[in-house]
Design a protein around this motif. Structure first.
Motif, mmCIF file in Angstrom:
data_model
loop_
_atom_site.group_PDB
_atom_site.id
_atom_site.type_symbol
_atom_site.label_atom_id
_atom_site.label_comp_id
_atom_site.label_asym_id
_atom_site.label_seq_id
_atom_site.Cartn_x
_atom_site.Cartn_y
_atom_site.Cartn_z
ATOM 1 N N GLY A 52 -4.661 0.837 2.304
ATOM 2 C CA GLY A 52 -4.513 -0.194 1.441
ATOM 3 C C GLY A 52 -5.248 -1.356 2.271
ATOM 4 O O GLY A 52 -5.434 -2.066 2.110
ATOM 5 N N PRO B 260 0.329 -1.269 0.189
ATOM 6 C CA PRO B 260 0.047 -0.040 0.279
ATOM 7 C C PRO B 260 1.109 1.493 -0.139
ATOM 8 O O PRO B 260 1.814 1.188 0.390
ATOM 9 N N GLY C 274 -8.783 1.716 -4.840
ATOM 10 C CA GLY C 274 -8.906 0.202 -5.927
ATOM 11 C C GLY C 274 -10.445 0.657 -6.787
ATOM 12 O O GLY C 274 -10.526 0.200 -7.706
ATOM 13 N N SER D 12 -7.740 10.170 2.039
ATOM 14 C CA SER D 12 -7.397 9.135 3.235
ATOM 15 C C SER D 12 -7.349 10.811 4.407
ATOM 16 O O SER D 12 -6.880 10.469 5.540
ATOM 17 N N GLU E 155 -4.403 -2.373 -2.817
ATOM 18 C CA GLU E 155 -5.373 -1.161 -2.722
ATOM 19 C C GLU E 155 -6.435 -2.481 -3.206
ATOM 20 O O GLU E 155 -8.048 -1.803 -3.234
ATOM 21 N N GLY F 193 -8.573 -0.684 0.283
ATOM 22 C CA GLY F 193 -9.648 -0.801 -1.071
ATOM 23 C C GLY F 193 -9.817 0.291 -1.420
ATOM 24 O O GLY F 193 -10.588 0.540 -2.106
#
Length: 534
Positions: free
Chosen positions: A311, A159, A316, A484, A289, A313
């Protein structure tokens, strides 16, 4: 009393006619943490390139002024000179080798060698690398960071947060490091991960390593730095002890204007609107991810946030839906199933994606700002074209392209010489704004955007978030925002979905108790029940 480590005297730098630094003076002592702040384009990166001896400085005529390390005048011709002198740097953009393990990256070019009698005869050229010793060295370096990172993991499988810690571990592992430059080290980290890093910085400081800490998170500056240096438009506005200032004062010095109080988010009355995007059983094979069996409904006209730890997801999702990573599942956009193996067909249906990876996915660095902003609209919507030869041929409408770019340069306050400047010459935050300008120009019905304010300053962050809200409100653009920064999501989103272990752990209202968000993000069982209507 701490000894002087680095002294900068009268440093100035120009790129052609563009003056980016003007008469900079400051001193850093051994073991001191100095926060360096300023808006994008203020000159922070150029100053660090001078300190770290990056070749772009000498290639563009060098700089005026002097730099002293431990009392001796230095003028580094390359970054290798700086490294040998004890200056390490962790850049905002990663410089790791994807196919190498964490341990191999951490000790790169400083590998441990096996003892051999042949070495005594023929020298280091026939020496064999001791991978076990390298692993142990890497483990020791990582142990200082207080995180769980397997040194056998390849960078391409990590990640983003673990990549950042690997970069920092590499610099810590150097035996002679006296000064460590950290450029936005917490930008890709969650709050918990950032706390670990800040503690690591304090420990390194106690061991005598000085740190220049560049960040736009002013609360972190207040927490760990001894002094704060503020740059604005290449001028050093202030150098003050952290204990004698506050966030408001630093902010005003940085941007030269009062941002004003954060407006309370206006909740939409029609939040129960129609479903524009229905994601069922989404699986995405994105390194670091991965998404596993994710289900989510996006309502027309809303701003939906995707939050969660690094990390897990959240990043993703967009990469899978837009066909940039291997993906499976049923994705219906306005009732029609999307072909995840054909990204162009997805774009043509009115979806668009501003990637978290602006350099690899978002921009053509060798091309100018004007064309970068217009490219998606040219090739997807055939805009900015004019007919020639009775309509049989088409050519670029350069006047329209230039007008459009000028509008967004002003609207997003992109700091540049002009629309003709190459994007690769801009600071990271201004490159991010160009990516946003591309999205607003093509004006999609549904916009995926990942980490839109990563590595940009407070003033720019406000502009970006306000512009997203403006397009959502005035154009009816549906936005799926992955970030984030939880407070960022809570300030602009109508709902926030937390992604944990590749699935939706729950969906909350932005004004729900922060503890509920924390429980979902940390995977606390039974912490929050997902609303079935979501």
């Amino acid at each position: 009393m701490e000894k002087e480590l680095l002294r900068i005297e009268g440093v100035s730098k120009s790129f052609g006619e563009n003056i980016v630094l003007k008469d900079i003076n400051f001193t850093i002592k051994e073991g001191e943490i100095v926060g360096l702040v300023g808006e994008n384009g203020a000159g922070k990166s150029t100053l660090m390139k001078i300190i770290f001896g990056m070749s772009v400085i000498s290639e563009t005529g060098g700089y005026n002024g002097d730099m002293f390390l431990e009392g001796k005048k230095v003028s580094f011709k390359s970054s290798f000179d700086a490294l040998n002198a004890g200056i390490g740097m962790v850049h905002q953009e990663f410089s790791l080798i994807p196919g190498f393990k964490a341990s191999e990256n951490i000790v790169l070019n400083r590998e441990s060698l096996e003892k051999s009698y042949l070495k005594e005869i023929f020298g280091d050229r026939i020496s064999k690398i001791s991978f076990e010793k390298d692993k142990e060295r890497a483990k020791v370096a990582i142990s200082h960071l207080g995180i769980d990172l397997d040194v056998e993991t390849k960078v391409e499988e990590m990640p983003v947060a673990h990549m950042q810690f690997t970069e920092i571990a590499r610099e810590i592992e150097r035996e002679n490091t006296k000064l460590l430059v950290l450029d936005e080290p917490t930008a890709v980290l969650t709050e918990k991960e950032a706390e670990i890093l800040l503690k690591t910085m304090k420990r390194l400081s106690s061991e005598g390593i000085a740190i220049i800490f560049i960040t736009h998170r002013l609360d972190e500056i207040m927490e760990v730095s001894d002094r704060v240096i503020v740059l604005r438009d290449g001028i050093m506005m202030s150098e003050v002890e952290t204990s004698k200032t506050d966030v408001d004062e630093i902010t005003k010095l940085m941007i030269g204007r009062d941002i004003g109080e954060k407006k309370k988010r206006e909740l939409k009355d029609d939040i129960e609107g129609e479903i524009i995007l229905d994601i069922k059983n989404l699986w995405v094979n994105m390194p670091g991810e991965k998404v596993k069996n994710l289900n989510l409904k996006v309502r027309k006209g809303e701003i939906l946030g995707l939050g969660g730890m690094a990390g897990q997801g959240k990043v993703g999702v967009a990469n899978g839906v837009m066909g940039l990573c291997e993906a499976r599942g049923e994705i219906r956009y306005k009732g029609e199933v999307l072909n995840l193996k054909n990204p162009k067909s997805i774009l043509e249906k009115g979806l668009y994606f501003v990637s978290e990876d602006r350099k690899e996915v978002g921009l053509i660095l060798d091309e100018n700002i004007n064309l970068n902003i217009a490219y998606p609209s040219i090739y997807i919507k055939e805009e900015f074209l004019k007919s020639k030869v009775f309509g049989l041929l088409k050519s670029l409408n350069n006047e329209a392209i230039e007008r459009n770019a000028k509008e967004y340069i002003e609207k997003l306050e992109i700091k540049c010489i002009g629309g003709h400047q190459k994007v690769g010459e801009l600071s990271g935050g201004n490159q991010q704004k160009v990516c946003l300008a591309k999205a607003f120009t093509i004006n999609p019905e549904l916009l995926f955007i990942s980490e839109p304010t990563r590595g940009i300053d407070i003033g720019a962050k406000k502009i970006v978030l306000e512009t997203l809200k403006e397009y959502n409100k005035n154009s009816g653009m549906t936005i799926v925002l992955a970030s984030s920064e939880l407070e960022e999501l809570r300030s602009v989103c109508d709902r926030v979905a937390i992604v944990t272990e590749g699935e939706i752990a729950g969906i909350l209202a932005p004004d729900d108790d922060i503890l509920k968000f924390g429980k979902l993000m940390t995977g606390v069982k039974g912490g929050v029940k997902n609303d079935k209507k979501n």
